[in-house]
Design a protein around this motif. Structure first.
Motif, PDB file in Angstrom:
ATOM      1  N   ILE A 137      22.134 -28.005  18.151  1.00 42.20           N
ATOM      2  CA  ILE A 137      23.039 -27.407  17.187  1.00 42.20           C
ATOM      3  C   ILE A 137      22.941 -25.816  17.542  1.00 42.20           C
ATOM      4  CG2 ILE A 137      23.892 -26.855  14.921  1.00 42.20           C
ATOM      5  CD1 ILE A 137      22.848 -29.472  13.999  1.00 42.20           C
ATOM      6  N   PRO A 138      24.050 -25.198  18.114  1.00 45.55           N
ATOM      7  CA  PRO A 138      24.094 -23.777  18.419  1.00 45.55           C
ATOM      8  C   PRO A 138      23.374 -22.924  17.207  1.00 45.55           C
ATOM      9  CG  PRO A 138      26.062 -24.780  18.885  1.00 45.55           C
ATOM     10  CD  PRO A 138      25.206 -25.894  18.309  1.00 45.55           C
ATOM     11  N   PRO A 139      22.792 -21.737  17.569  1.00 43.92           N
ATOM     12  CA  PRO A 139      21.943 -20.992  16.602  1.00 43.92           C
ATOM     13  C   PRO A 139      23.236 -20.203  15.721  1.00 43.92           C
ATOM     14  CG  PRO A 139      20.782 -20.580  18.499  1.00 43.92           C
ATOM     15  CD  PRO A 139      21.836 -21.560  18.870  1.00 43.92           C
ATOM     16  N   ALA A 140      24.524 -20.050  16.389  1.00 45.51           N
ATOM     17  CA  ALA A 140      25.322 -19.210  15.775  1.00 45.51           C
ATOM     18  C   ALA A 140      26.282 -20.159  15.009  1.00 45.51           C
ATOM     19  CB  ALA A 140      26.490 -18.784  16.717  1.00 45.51           C
ATOM     20  N   LEU A 141      26.120 -21.384  15.003  1.00 40.14           N
ATOM     21  CA  LEU A 141      26.712 -22.548  13.920  1.00 40.14           C
ATOM     22  C   LEU A 141      25.697 -22.573  12.868  1.00 40.14           C
ATOM     23  CD1 LEU A 141      29.130 -24.302  13.272  1.00 40.14           C
ATOM     24  CD2 LEU A 141      28.059 -26.239  14.519  1.00 40.14           C
ATOM     25  N   LEU A 142      24.512 -22.653  13.366  1.00 41.25           N
ATOM     26  CA  LEU A 142      23.610 -22.868  12.141  1.00 41.25           C
ATOM     27  C   LEU A 142      23.592 -21.707  11.002  1.00 41.25           C
ATOM     28  CD1 LEU A 142      20.178 -23.746  14.179  1.00 41.25           C
ATOM     29  CD2 LEU A 142      21.433 -25.293  12.465  1.00 41.25           C
ATOM     30  N   ALA A 143      24.085 -20.496  11.620  1.00 38.14           N
ATOM     31  CA  ALA A 143      23.952 -19.412  10.680  1.00 38.14           C
ATOM     32  C   ALA A 143      25.258 -19.206   9.939  1.00 38.14           C
ATOM     33  CB  ALA A 143      23.703 -17.951  11.583  1.00 38.14           C
ATOM     34  N   ARG A 144      26.194 -20.213  10.332  1.00 30.87           N
ATOM     35  CA  ARG A 144      27.573 -20.127   9.484  1.00 30.87           C
ATOM     36  C   ARG A 144      27.226 -20.654   8.158  1.00 30.87           C
ATOM     37  NH1 ARG A 144      32.285 -22.423  13.042  1.00 30.87           N
ATOM     38  NH2 ARG A 144      31.366 -20.625  14.347  1.00 30.87           N
ATOM     39  N   PRO A 145      27.811 -20.097   7.078  1.00 33.43           N
ATOM     40  CA  PRO A 145      28.022 -20.783   5.734  1.00 33.43           C
ATOM     41  C   PRO A 145      28.573 -22.324   5.858  1.00 33.43           C
ATOM     42  CG  PRO A 145      28.934 -18.575   5.747  1.00 33.43           C
ATOM     43  CD  PRO A 145      28.607 -18.703   6.920  1.00 33.43           C
ATOM     44  N   ALA A 146      27.734 -22.947   5.195  1.00 34.36           N
ATOM     45  CA  ALA A 146      27.983 -24.403   5.439  1.00 34.36           C
ATOM     46  C   ALA A 146      29.403 -24.799   4.868  1.00 34.36           C
ATOM     47  CB  ALA A 146      26.826 -25.096   4.461  1.00 34.36           C
ATOM     48  N   HIS A 147      30.050 -24.169   4.023  1.00 34.10           N
ATOM     49  CA  HIS A 147      31.351 -24.671   3.662  1.00 34.10           C
ATOM     50  C   HIS A 147      32.144 -24.018   4.456  1.00 34.10           C
ATOM     51  CE1 HIS A 147      31.402 -20.393   2.468  1.00 34.10           C
ATOM     52  NE2 HIS A 147      32.860 -20.436   2.107  1.00 34.10           N
ATOM     53  N   LEU A 148      31.947 -23.372   5.490  1.00 31.33           N
ATOM     54  CA  LEU A 148      33.176 -22.880   6.632  1.00 31.33           C
ATOM     55  C   LEU A 148      32.929 -23.653   8.085  1.00 31.33           C
ATOM     56  CD1 LEU A 148      32.678 -19.021   6.329  1.00 31.33           C
ATOM     57  CD2 LEU A 148      34.417 -20.382   5.255  1.00 31.33           C
ATOM     58  N   VAL A 149      32.018 -24.842   7.781  1.00 29.53           N
ATOM     59  CA  VAL A 149      31.938 -25.405   8.970  1.00 29.53           C
ATOM     60  C   VAL A 149      32.995 -26.513   9.131  1.00 29.53           C
ATOM     61  CG1 VAL A 149      30.437 -27.248  10.272  1.00 29.53           C
ATOM     62  CG2 VAL A 149      29.491 -25.105   9.141  1.00 29.53           C
ATOM     63  N   THR A 150      33.580 -26.722  10.132  1.00 31.25           N
ATOM     64  CA  THR A 150      35.057 -27.372  10.222  1.00 31.25           C
ATOM     65  C   THR A 150      34.631 -28.920  10.884  1.00 31.25           C
ATOM     66  OG1 THR A 150      35.943 -26.466  12.301  1.00 31.25           O
ATOM     67  CG2 THR A 150      36.342 -25.423  10.137  1.00 31.25           C
ATOM     68  N   ARG A 151      35.540 -29.635  11.046  1.00 28.46           N
ATOM     69  CA  ARG A 151      35.512 -30.565  11.952  1.00 28.46           C
ATOM     70  C   ARG A 151      35.617 -30.469  13.158  1.00 28.46           C
ATOM     71  NH1 ARG A 151      39.797 -33.886  14.433  1.00 28.46           N
ATOM     72  NH2 ARG A 151      39.283 -36.247  14.525  1.00 28.46           N
ATOM     73  N   ASP A 152      36.154 -29.449  13.660  1.00 31.05           N
ATOM     74  CA  ASP A 152      36.266 -28.994  15.045  1.00 31.05           C
ATOM     75  C   ASP A 152      34.720 -28.711  15.554  1.00 31.05           C
ATOM     76  OD1 ASP A 152      38.698 -29.935  15.826  1.00 31.05           O
ATOM     77  OD2 ASP A 152      39.586 -27.972  15.362  1.00 31.05           O
ATOM     78  N   ASP A 153      33.934 -27.933  14.450  1.00 33.15           N
ATOM     79  CA  ASP A 153      32.644 -27.168  14.872  1.00 33.15           C
ATOM     80  C   ASP A 153      31.858 -28.713  15.224  1.00 33.15           C
ATOM     81  OD1 ASP A 153      33.272 -24.616  14.408  1.00 33.15           O
ATOM     82  OD2 ASP A 153      33.067 -24.729  12.366  1.00 33.15           O
ATOM     83  N   ILE A 154      32.021 -29.510  14.295  1.00 35.45           N
ATOM     84  CA  ILE A 154      31.044 -30.747  14.398  1.00 35.45           C
ATOM     85  C   ILE A 154      31.451 -31.358  15.829  1.00 35.45           C
ATOM     86  CG2 ILE A 154      30.646 -33.186  13.562  1.00 35.45           C
ATOM     87  CD1 ILE A 154      29.746 -30.561  11.611  1.00 35.45           C
ATOM     88  N   LEU A 155      32.693 -31.634  16.170  1.00 34.87           N
ATOM     89  CA  LEU A 155      32.972 -32.059  17.445  1.00 34.87           C
ATOM     90  C   LEU A 155      32.572 -31.069  18.564  1.00 34.87           C
ATOM     91  CD1 LEU A 155      36.638 -33.310  16.749  1.00 34.87           C
ATOM     92  CD2 LEU A 155      34.814 -34.609  17.267  1.00 34.87           C
ATOM     93  N   ASP A 156      32.532 -29.800  18.359  1.00 39.07           N
ATOM     94  CA  ASP A 156      31.817 -29.134  19.479  1.00 39.07           C
ATOM     95  C   ASP A 156      30.394 -29.425  19.579  1.00 39.07           C
ATOM     96  OD1 ASP A 156      34.176 -27.882  19.966  1.00 39.07           O
ATOM     97  OD2 ASP A 156      33.726 -26.216  18.658  1.00 39.07           O
ATOM     98  N   VAL A 157      29.700 -29.951  18.762  1.00 39.10           N
ATOM     99  CA  VAL A 157      28.347 -30.300  18.847  1.00 39.10           C
ATOM    100  C   VAL A 157      28.027 -31.629  19.516  1.00 39.10           C
ATOM    101  CG1 VAL A 157      26.083 -30.778  17.387  1.00 39.10           C
ATOM    102  CG2 VAL A 157      27.327 -28.892  16.869  1.00 39.10           C
TER     103      VAL A 157
END
Length: 415
Positions: A137-157
């Motif tokens: 999981i990219p560090p930038a995504l780990l630093a994002r507030p969890a409620h702002l993580v989207t379906r596309d973010d998950i797919l990017d992982v």
């Protein structure tokens, strides 16, 4: 008079702050402040639509902000005031929101919470969750507030993992992420975590609509043939400790982790018993009882060879540092290298447990006694709630049949 660039440049500082107001009636309240230091700052004075007080908002310093741009900003701000918005209050509220945002739990915090939850339940998968957190999981995504993580973010992982051909690993990461978000959704209503977690503000699970890479995990089918068992038993292509670990897994039929993490204190060679503590068993959440593995001459010979090879006072298979046992990954890597060097068909250390189950069946041992030898949890009511007999006598007899038959299969080859 109307302000000009020249008038602002020519304005000299005085002992105290003073203001030059713009006579341009298009935007009333606009001007520039001249400080004793010489700093010149554009401002807009207005009456707050919220509390009726006179206030002033800064529009930037001259000459970094030009007079033209300052007038445009002043016009936009005045428009906001005329529509009932207090720009000072809005700025204050924005700062407060950003500070609150920094206090919200990130995806990294959420995965840490999930791993901690698994650890509290004694789940070994907690280590894997922590591993994929740093690896996949990219560090930038780990630093994002969890409620702002989207379906596309998950797919990017998940997509890069799947496109490397690691379909099952992609689905495993997906499962961990989905479980973590489910925990984040329900943590406020769990007595274990209520009041102890960060505020995640999760309202839905972004992983729920992400499809799996494979419809179902393929069931393990691999077991070694008699010829492959003989080849493995006599090979010199493995390091001695890893070779002995594989032979002990095959000879006892126990789980890989139970063998690798075994300590010498669990073995009573006089009584010919290996007592695997309840907390080390896979089904430890269902039973605290130890699993009793009877030992025969074959197992004792293997244990003596292991002791002579590793010489550790606590662990049969110590790590390189000696501070703990070997991990499953180290044995898996050794097997992978062995397969490449030997030309043997691919197999994993876990397949040796299946080999035990399969070959012992061909030696005439019933499924029930094979299950008891391997420590499988029996789920029928009688076994779960009533039967407290340890079946040690029956297991001893069955293990002796197994090792004698295995010796015949090996055609008398020495360890």
């Amino acid at each position: 008079m109307s302000l000009t660039d020249k008038a602002i440049r020519d304005a000299k500082p005085k002992e105290s702050v003073y203001r030059l107001r713009d006579g341009n009636v298009v935007c009333r309240g606009f001007g520039v402040t001249v400080a004793p230091s010489g700093t010149k700052t554009f401002f807009l004075s207005y009456t707050s639509p919220e509390d009726g007080k006179r206030k002033q908002v800064s529009l930037g310093a001259f000459p970094a902000v030009s007079l033209r741009d300052a007038r445009l900003k002043a016009a936009e701000t005045r428009k906001s005031v005329d529509t009932g918005i207090d720009p000072v209050a809005a700025k204050r509220d924005g700062i407060a929101r950003r500070m609150a945002q920094r206090e919200l739990g990130t995806l990294g915090d959420l995965l840490d919470l999930y791993a901690s939850d698994l650890e509290m339940d004694g789940k070994r998968t907690a280590k894997e969750v922590r591993r994929i957190t740093t690896k996949d999981i990219p560090p930038a995504l780990l630093a994002r507030p969890a409620h702002l993580v989207t379906r596309d973010d998950i797919l990017d992982v998940l997509t890069p993992i799947a496109q490397r051909g690691k379909l099952i690993h992609s689905d495993n990461v997906r499962a961990y992420l989905r479980a973590a978000f489910e925990l984040g959704l329900h943590a406020p209503s769990m007595t274990r975590w209520r009041g102890r977690t960060k505020d995640f503000q999760i309202t839905f699970n972004p992983v729920a609509t992400v499809r799996k890479s494979v419809s179902r995990k393929p069931r393990g089918q691999r077991n070694l043939s008699p010829d492959e068992i003989r080849t493995l038993w006599q090979t010199t292509l493995l390091t001695r400790p890893m070779h002995l670990a594989l032979l002990l897994i095959l000879a006892t039929g126990q789980r890989v982790e139970e063998v690798l993490e075994a300590t010498w204190s669990e073995f009573d060679l006089d009584q010919k018993i290996w007592r695997i503590p309840g907390e080390r068993r896979k089904n430890r959440n269902k039973t605290a009882e130890p699993h009793l593995v009877p030992l025969t001459y074959l197992h004792i010979a293997l244990l003596q060879a292991i002791k002579a090879e590793t010489g550790h006072s606590a662990f049969l298979f110590p790590s390189r540092t000696g501070e703990g046992p070997r991990r499953y990954d180290s044995l898996n890597h050794s097997v992978r290298r062995y397969i490449g060097a030997s030309g043997l068909a691919s197999f994993s250390p876990r397949d040796l447990r299946r080999t035990f189950k399969t070959v012992a069946g061909s030696f005439g041992l019933s499924l029930e006694i094979r299950n008891r030898l391997q420590g499988h949890g029996l789920s029928d009511v009688g076994s779960v709630h009533y039967d407290r007999y340890d079946y040690l006598t029956e297991k001893r007899a069955a293990m002796l049949v197994w090792t004698r038959s295995l010796r015949r299969l090996l055609k008398g080859r020495k360890l």
